[in-house]
Design a protein around this motif. Structure first.
Motif, PDB file in Angstrom:
ATOM      1  N   UNK A 246       2.790  -0.917  14.174  1.00 45.98           N
ATOM      2  CA  UNK A 246       2.458  -1.236  15.410  1.00 45.98           C
ATOM      3  C   UNK A 246       2.743  -0.351  16.534  1.00 45.98           C
ATOM      4  N   UNK A 247       1.902   0.530  16.926  1.00 44.76           N
ATOM      5  CA  UNK A 247       1.990   1.632  17.770  1.00 44.76           C
ATOM      6  C   UNK A 247       2.598   1.076  19.272  1.00 44.76           C
ATOM      7  N   UNK A 269      10.792  20.900  25.031  1.00 43.20           N
ATOM      8  CA  UNK A 269      10.163  21.813  24.143  1.00 43.20           C
ATOM      9  C   UNK A 269      10.077  21.371  22.594  1.00 43.20           C
ATOM     10  N   UNK A 270      10.579  20.098  22.442  1.00 43.84           N
ATOM     11  CA  UNK A 270      10.510  19.199  21.387  1.00 43.84           C
ATOM     12  C   UNK A 270       9.931  17.786  21.552  1.00 43.84           C
ATOM     13  N   UNK A 271       9.274  17.140  20.255  1.00 41.81           N
ATOM     14  CA  UNK A 271       8.949  15.946  20.534  1.00 41.81           C
ATOM     15  C   UNK A 271       8.794  15.238  19.197  1.00 41.81           C
ATOM     16  N   UNK A 272       8.640  13.937  19.105  1.00 42.85           N
ATOM     17  CA  UNK A 272       8.402  13.017  17.939  1.00 42.85           C
ATOM     18  C   UNK A 272       7.069  12.314  18.277  1.00 42.85           C
ATOM     19  N   UNK A 273       6.174  12.369  17.119  1.00 43.96           N
ATOM     20  CA  UNK A 273       4.920  12.016  17.493  1.00 43.96           C
ATOM     21  C   UNK A 273       4.677  11.124  16.027  1.00 43.96           C
ATOM     22  N   UNK A 274       4.234   9.762  16.355  1.00 49.70           N
ATOM     23  CA  UNK A 274       4.000   8.881  15.524  1.00 49.70           C
ATOM     24  C   UNK A 274       2.264   8.431  15.655  1.00 49.70           C
ATOM     25  N   UNK A 275       1.792   8.555  14.228  1.00 48.57           N
ATOM     26  CA  UNK A 275       0.363   8.469  14.241  1.00 48.57           C
ATOM     27  C   UNK A 275      -0.088   7.577  13.323  1.00 48.57           C
ATOM     28  N   UNK A 276      -1.169   6.896  13.399  1.00 50.36           N
ATOM     29  CA  UNK A 276      -1.835   5.912  12.325  1.00 50.36           C
ATOM     30  C   UNK A 276      -2.842   6.751  11.609  1.00 50.36           C
ATOM     31  N   UNK A 277      -2.961   7.362  10.425  1.00 49.87           N
ATOM     32  CA  UNK A 277      -4.030   8.073   9.751  1.00 49.87           C
ATOM     33  C   UNK A 277      -4.963   7.248   9.529  1.00 49.87           C
ATOM     34  N   UNK A 278      -6.331   7.618   9.532  1.00 53.48           N
ATOM     35  CA  UNK A 278      -7.602   6.918   9.463  1.00 53.48           C
ATOM     36  C   UNK A 278      -7.332   6.189   8.061  1.00 53.48           C
ATOM     37  N   UNK A 279      -6.780   6.827   6.913  1.00 52.98           N
ATOM     38  CA  UNK A 279      -6.662   6.187   5.546  1.00 52.98           C
ATOM     39  C   UNK A 279      -5.725   5.109   5.372  1.00 52.98           C
ATOM     40  N   UNK A 280      -4.891   4.749   6.549  1.00 53.51           N
ATOM     41  CA  UNK A 280      -4.042   3.819   6.700  1.00 53.51           C
ATOM     42  C   UNK A 280      -2.641   4.367   6.418  1.00 53.51           C
ATOM     43  N   UNK A 281      -1.767   3.680   6.470  1.00 49.27           N
ATOM     44  CA  UNK A 281      -0.162   3.951   6.631  1.00 49.27           C
ATOM     45  C   UNK A 281       0.319   4.533   7.802  1.00 49.27           C
TER      46      UNK A 281
END
Length: 296
Positions: A246-247, A269-281
């Motif tokens: 849950x984003x 200059x740095x980051x943490x990126x959280x994504x939900x791929x289209x295929x799930x997970x």
């Protein structure tokens, strides 16, 4: 009784002398640092107001004294003040670096016991249900600690290659626990092995993917660790095909820890990126400046 007024008078004179000394040194420092153009403008204004207020002689004396101080001692005093300012800045930089190192040690210490306690609890459970499997997990843990503890305690940071090696040992323990429910893929080119990468961050992302993505899924799934360079930025991704995340929910301690450590080490200059791929997970990506080796 007569001594009291005398003492007050002496105290007043002492305070007046101290205040005059402070004002003189402020004036002296101002003369040392002020540019000649600004000093010319000051002299002009003093002379004009001296004429208007019928104080021409004090104005002339002020101009002569300030000129003499500026010429005879201004350069030396300016050098002293500049050196003092540089020393103060160096001291502040040293204190800031020490503070950052202490904060980094504190944040890293939050991660280390978390994994150890979980693994020891797993071994404790397996001792009662499957002693042979407990022995195997125990052997994996010894192997993991033998290679990981020197890196976690070292002050020089780590490399991506070292973190991948530790993650493989960690995942061996997790596969002993989850068996066929956990599959693993590493897609990290060999040339990225020497790239600097903060210790324990990769393992934290993997642990988070297992806990929140794969463990809640009955069939389990696959964790994929990828590394690649985009422009001058190193991307290290940990993706899973689990139940997703849950984003909009609050991040746990692990992800918050990573964000804070990245901010301390790299700023913006740095980051943490959280994504939900289209295929799930879910897919978590650490992105930071890319350097080819730890010593660049």
């Amino acid at each position: 009784m007569a001594a009291a007024p005398i003492n007050r008078a002496i105290d007043f004179v002492r305070e007046a002398v101290n205040e005059a000394s402070v004002l003189w040194w402020r004036f002296f420092d101002w003369l040392a640092l002020v540019e000649w153009r600004q000093l010319y403008m000051t002299w002009f204004l003093v002379f004009v107001f001296g004429i208007l207020l019928n104080l021409t002689e004090p104005a002339v004396w002020f101009i002569l004294i300030s000129f003499g101080v500026k010429v005879l001692a201004g350069g030396k005093r300016r050098a002293e003040l500049t050196a003092q300012e540089a020393a103060d800045k160096a001291n502040v930089a040293t204190l800031e670096r020490r503070l950052m190192e202490a904060q980094m040690a504190t944040l890293q210490a939050q991660v280390e016991p978390h994994f150890l306690f979980n693994t020891l609890a797993l071994i404790g459970q397996l001792i009662e249900t499957d002693p042979k499997e407990a022995a195997r997990v125990h052997a994996h843990l010894i192997e993991y600690l033998r290679s990981s503890l020197p890196q976690m305690r070292a002050g020089g940071g780590g490399t991506l290659g070292k973190q991948v090696e530790l993650s493989r040992a960690y995942l061996a323990i997790m596969q002993a626990r989850m068996k066929e429910r956990l599959a693993v893929r590493f897609e990290v080119p060999d040339f990225l092995g020497s790239a600097p990468f903060p210790p324990m961050m990769l393992q934290t992302l993997i642990e988070n993917a297992i806990k929140h993505g794969l463990e809640p899924k009955v069939a389990g799934g696959t964790i994929t660790v990828r590394g690649h360079v985009v422009g001058a930025t190193l991307h290290v991704d940990v993706c899973d095909d689990g139940v997703g995340i849950d984003l909009h929910a609050d991040e746990g301690v692990g992800l918050a820890n990573i964000r804070e450590r990245l901010a301390l080490l790299y700023g913006k200059d740095a980051e943490l990126v959280i994504e939900m791929p289209p295929g799930g997970g879910a897919c978590a990506s650490i992105r930071l400046p890319y350097r080819m080796t730890e010593f660049d």
